[in-house]
Enzyme design. Sequence first.
Site, PDB file in Angstrom:
ATOM      1  N   HIS A 228       0.843  -1.184   0.000  1.00 19.62           N
ATOM      2  CA  HIS A 228       0.000   0.000   0.000  1.00 19.62           C
ATOM      3  C   HIS A 228       0.880   1.236   0.000  1.00 19.62           C
ATOM      4  CE1 HIS A 228       0.780   0.002   4.363  1.00 19.62           C
ATOM      5  NE2 HIS A 228       0.297   1.240   4.413  1.00 19.62           N
TER       6      HIS A 228
ATOM      7  N   HIS B 169       1.592   5.468   1.010  1.00 19.54           N
ATOM      8  CA  HIS B 169       1.388   6.547   1.976  1.00 19.54           C
ATOM      9  C   HIS B 169       1.431   7.865   1.206  1.00 19.54           C
ATOM     10  CE1 HIS B 169       2.763   4.350   5.945  1.00 19.54           C
ATOM     11  NE2 HIS B 169       1.654   3.864   5.434  1.00 19.54           N
TER      12      HIS B 169
ATOM     13  N   ASP C 298       0.110  -0.572  10.670  1.00 16.85           N
ATOM     14  CA  ASP C 298       0.810  -1.350   9.652  1.00 16.85           C
ATOM     15  C   ASP C 298       1.587  -2.500  10.291  1.00 16.85           C
ATOM     16  OD1 ASP C 298      -0.055   0.326   7.579  1.00 16.85           O
ATOM     17  OD2 ASP C 298       1.729   1.590   7.683  1.00 16.85           O
TER      18      ASP C 298
ATOM     19  N   CYS D  86      -7.488  -5.609  23.783  1.00 20.51           N
ATOM     20  CA  CYS D  86      -7.565  -6.314  25.061  1.00 20.51           C
ATOM     21  C   CYS D  86      -7.830  -7.804  24.874  1.00 20.51           C
ATOM     22  CB  CYS D  86      -8.604  -5.667  25.976  1.00 20.51           C
ATOM     23  SG  CYS D  86     -10.305  -5.717  25.386  1.00 20.51           S
TER      24      CYS D  86
ATOM     25  N   HIS E   3     -14.120  -4.674  28.148  1.00 21.67           N
ATOM     26  CA  HIS E   3     -12.695  -4.824  28.398  1.00 21.67           C
ATOM     27  C   HIS E   3     -12.440  -6.180  29.047  1.00 21.67           C
ATOM     28  CE1 HIS E   3      -8.591  -3.646  28.954  1.00 21.67           C
ATOM     29  NE2 HIS E   3      -8.648  -3.724  30.274  1.00 21.67           N
TER      30      HIS E   3
ATOM     31  N   HIS F   2      -3.382  -6.792  30.817  1.00 23.66           N
ATOM     32  CA  HIS F   2      -4.481  -6.220  30.040  1.00 23.66           C
ATOM     33  C   HIS F   2      -3.952  -5.180  29.069  1.00 23.66           C
ATOM     34  CE1 HIS F   2      -5.578  -2.263  32.344  1.00 23.66           C
ATOM     35  NE2 HIS F   2      -4.303  -2.481  32.423  1.00 23.66           N
TER      36      HIS F   2
END
Length: 250
Positions: free
Chosen positions: A69, A71, A82, A125, A193, A220
């Site tokens: 791709h 930019h 990315d 998470c 979460h 977490h």
Amino acid sequence: MDQHLLDAIRAHAAQEYPRECCGLIVSTAAGEQYIPCRNLAGEPNDRFELAPEDYADAEDLGPIVGIVHSHPDATSRASPADVALCNAGDVPWYILSWPEGDLNVIRPAPVPLLGRDFVHGVQDCWQVCADWYRREWGLQFPDYDRSDLWWENPKSESLYEDRYEAAGFYRVDTPRRGDLIVMRVGRTAHPNHAGLYLGSDPSLPGESSQVFGQGPFLLHHLYGRRSEIIVFGGSWWERAELILRHGEAR
């Protein structure tokens, strides 16, 4: 990269500018070819979403050996998204700055559990928990599609509540190491979460996890922050809504 591939990628980037172009490098009997694809992203000047039908058509030509791709008006430096998306796959990503024309390549690499950037749907998470289960217990979960901010819509599926049984989890009252803690962070329509309960042992496989305190500990990954281990108590306990144990818990 062969010059004919680079020329084809640059021509596609120029054609799509100021939108991001995207495409695939395919290994065929005649050699590697660049296959231009459609960018279906809602904001195509800032991101890309490769058309699934184009991906399927390219696979019919041969194995996919690279994702490309551009930019527009930016460097070829890989963004956190990315890097995360590349690491989730198994082929290199090629990023072309345009109109500068510089090409950068990044390759899939193992992602540590601690300190990873947040990219919803790829490094979030749920994913840090899923990666712990895979590395510690050898469990492999499907790639669950999840739109960003799904938890704010009362009409959307409550993903954790509705899917935990099909994923092999069941509810328990008291956590032990390896349990999934599902929480509600902020004013949301659904619990949004999850963290991995580590008990009194904050160690992680192959990683240095210097954590202070007596525990219990929780791995977490909060929205917009890097993944971390925290002491799980106080307000975090108050946010907990589900304690889930997997059927193959050890």
